[in-house]
Design a protein around this motif. Structure first.
Motif: not given
Length: 563
Positions: A457-481
């Motif tokens: 999850x740490x790597x995943x969040x590091x990848x997608x947090x900067x993209x989320x700042x440009x994607x205001x329609x995203x409300x939550x994202x996580x990659x656990x099972x």
């Protein structure tokens, strides 16, 4: 939710705790030595061709597609499941019973079907004459052998105040154990919706947590049967099938990665004729292993899978098929944005969907869908990188549908999605690039059961947090099972994300509610009502990292598509 709202089928309630605990018992111990007639007397042994092997019901039992007056019951006679099934190529009579109590003292329906060799000795019983919103148990018998007992529930009818269901997707055998199902089997649900990638067609690998059967990718009917049978052998998957009715649809891996209509992933390696034969084999094996009605029986290259199920006046569930009729994936963003011929569903299915969405018969319109609707950029900064296998590749049709969502013709649309091996909760907007665009609906993309293995999850969040700042329609994202549980009433839909801390041990994983999402009736869009504290997240990751490490067979969340 108040369980007192549930209408049981008798004064003696069906005990879920005892039922789930009993799934591991032998069929003979659970069901007794003989079938029981409606009058309570013991029936004589049925004429089913003499004794058959002890492991006749090795793949368990299932039910599906609940209606107010009935359900589909499923099993498959397969004493040697990974070797084509293990029965001679002849027909076998199979008896079935549906009862109101776990002792089968109040049998309400019974009958006999024939398990045919041309359908892998599978059985699909369409039971009717049941009561709406009621719980039942069922079982099968053939050749003196009695199946495990399954539990099912019919759909409610008329005025309906609440509905509770779960949805899941993406269960790669090689990437992990189906530990999430151990918890899911103990939930109290009206049904489970499975949104695709029930099996994976990938070749066996010995570096993963467990290995696919066979020697390569399945292409023939027997090979697809064996792959399905391996998945069905999982005890936790069997338990969830036996606990609730399932509503299933497929995505790509049931046939071939990223297939589109008659086009395989790698047309340079599979000729049109080869892929058509492979598609037919995969379709038939899928039908043979799913609790589907006879109208879904494949006919050559075609299989009727999109359908609509109603739950009183509360919910219409529109089950989509975004593989069988889609155009080939575009190769450029310009084509995705401008090509009016590109379709994810085909024209006929789109008309069917529009008709169902606009008929005004229910409070909520839920779409059981395979791939993400919401725009999903994969790279931060000015360059856009999209996966055109998702609805990002079919933007003209997506905009047309989302503009319809934004009218008063569609009541409370929520898209339920699989595929991504991640949880992605988003507002849906006709133009995702317009900062002023208003939400017209919500999408809840659920994570995988096992695909992708234990996540980072740490790597995943590091990848997608900067993209989320440009994607205001995203409300939550996580990659656990894990899986999602949804509680729907007249006023809102609450979706609870259940996560497991590991899929690299066969059982005993810890399950927690990591987040909750709310869609309010009459208010397009979705909000995050609860998110677990970071300390809980870190403890779960520590446990994941403490165990054995394996490679994974299929990773969706970190793919850099370079488009």
């Amino acid at each position: 939710m108040d369980d007192s709202r549930r209408r049981r089928s008798s004064a003696e309630p069906l005990s879920r705790r005892l039922f789930v605990a009993g799934l591991g018992a032998s069929a003979a111990a659970v069901a007794g030595p003989a079938l029981i007639r409606a009058d309570g007397a013991h029936a004589a042994a049925p004429g089913t061709g003499g004794a058959l092997p002890d492991d006749l019901f090795s793949l368990g039992v299932a039910s599906g597609d609940p209606l107010p007056d009935g359900v589909v019951l499923w099993t498959r006679l397969a004493p040697d499941p990974l070797a084509g099934g293990g029965l001679p190529p002849r027909a076998y009579p199979v008896e079935w019973e549906v009862a109101e109590d776990e002792r089968f003292s109040r049998v309400v329906r019974r009958g006999r079907e024939v398990a045919l060799a041309q359908f892998g000795h599978s059985v699909h019983v369409e039971v009717d004459g049941l009561r709406p919103g009621a719980d039942y148990v069922y079982r099968f018998r053939a050749g003196g052998r009695i199946s495990p007992v399954g539990r099912t529930r019919t759909a409610p009818a008329g005025a309906t105040s609440a509905l509770r269901f779960a949805f899941a997707s993406c269960q790669n055998w090689q990437d992990g154990y189906f530990t999430a199902y151990e918890a899911l089997a103990a939930e109290d649900l009206d049904f489970v919706a499975f949104l695709g990638d029930y099996i994976y067609e990938s070749e066996p690998r010995t570096t993963t947590v467990r290995t696919h059967e066979g020697s390569g990718e399945p292409t023939t009917l027997e090979e697809y049967r064996n792959r399905h049978a391996q998945y069905k052998s999982d005890v936790h998957l069997q338990a969830v099938h036996a606990a609730f009715p399932w509503i299933v649809t497929w995505d790509d891996h049931e046939v071939d990665n990223n297939w589109a209509d008659e086009i395989p992933q790698d047309p340079d390696k599979q000729s049109p004729a080869q892929f058509r034969a492979r598609r037919e084999a995969a379709f038939q094996a899928y039908y043979e292993h799913m609790p589907l009605r006879r109208r879904s029986r494949p006919r050559g290259l075609d299989m009727q899978l999109y359908r609509r199920l109603g739950f009183g006046d509360l919910v219409d569930l529109h089950v989509l098929d975004t593989r069988q009729y889609r155009s080939d994936q575009p190769s450029t963003l310009e084509a995705a944005e401008t090509d009016t011929s590109l379709t994810m569903t085909g024209d006929e299915q789109e008309r069917w969907l529009v008709d169902g969405l606009t008929d005004g018969s229910t409070r909520w319109n839920l779409l059981a869908n395979q791939v993400m609707w919401a725009q999903n950029d994969r790279r931060a900064g000015p360059e856009d990188v999209f996966d055109f296998d998702n609805w990002d590749g079919y933007r003209v049709q997506r905009r047309r549908m989302l503009e319809l969502f934004g009218t008063d013709q569609v009541s409370n649309p929520v898209v339920l999605t699989g595929d991504r091996h991640c949880t992605w909760v988003c507002d849906l907007e006709p133009d995702f690039d317009d900062p002023s665009a208003a939400a017209v609906g919500a999408e809840i993309t659920g994570t995988s059961i096992s695909s992708g293995g234990n996540s980072d999850p740490d790597r995943f969040q590091a990848t997608y947090r900067p993209i989320a700042a440009e994607s205001p329609h995203w409300k939550y994202f996580d990659n656990q099972r894990g899986y999602m549980v949804c509680d729907v009433d007249r006023d809102r839909m609450l979706s609870s994300l259940r996560l497991v801390d590991t899929v690299w041990q066969p059982e005993g994983a810890t399950v927690r509610t990591a987040a909750e999402f709310v869609v309010e009736a009459g208010v397009p869009g979705v909000t995050v009502e609860y998110e677990e504290p970071r300390a809980v997240h870190r403890r779960a990751q520590t446990r994941r990292e403490a165990g054995p490490q394996y490679e994974v067979d299929d990773v969706e969340e970190h793919v850099d598509l370079g488009r």
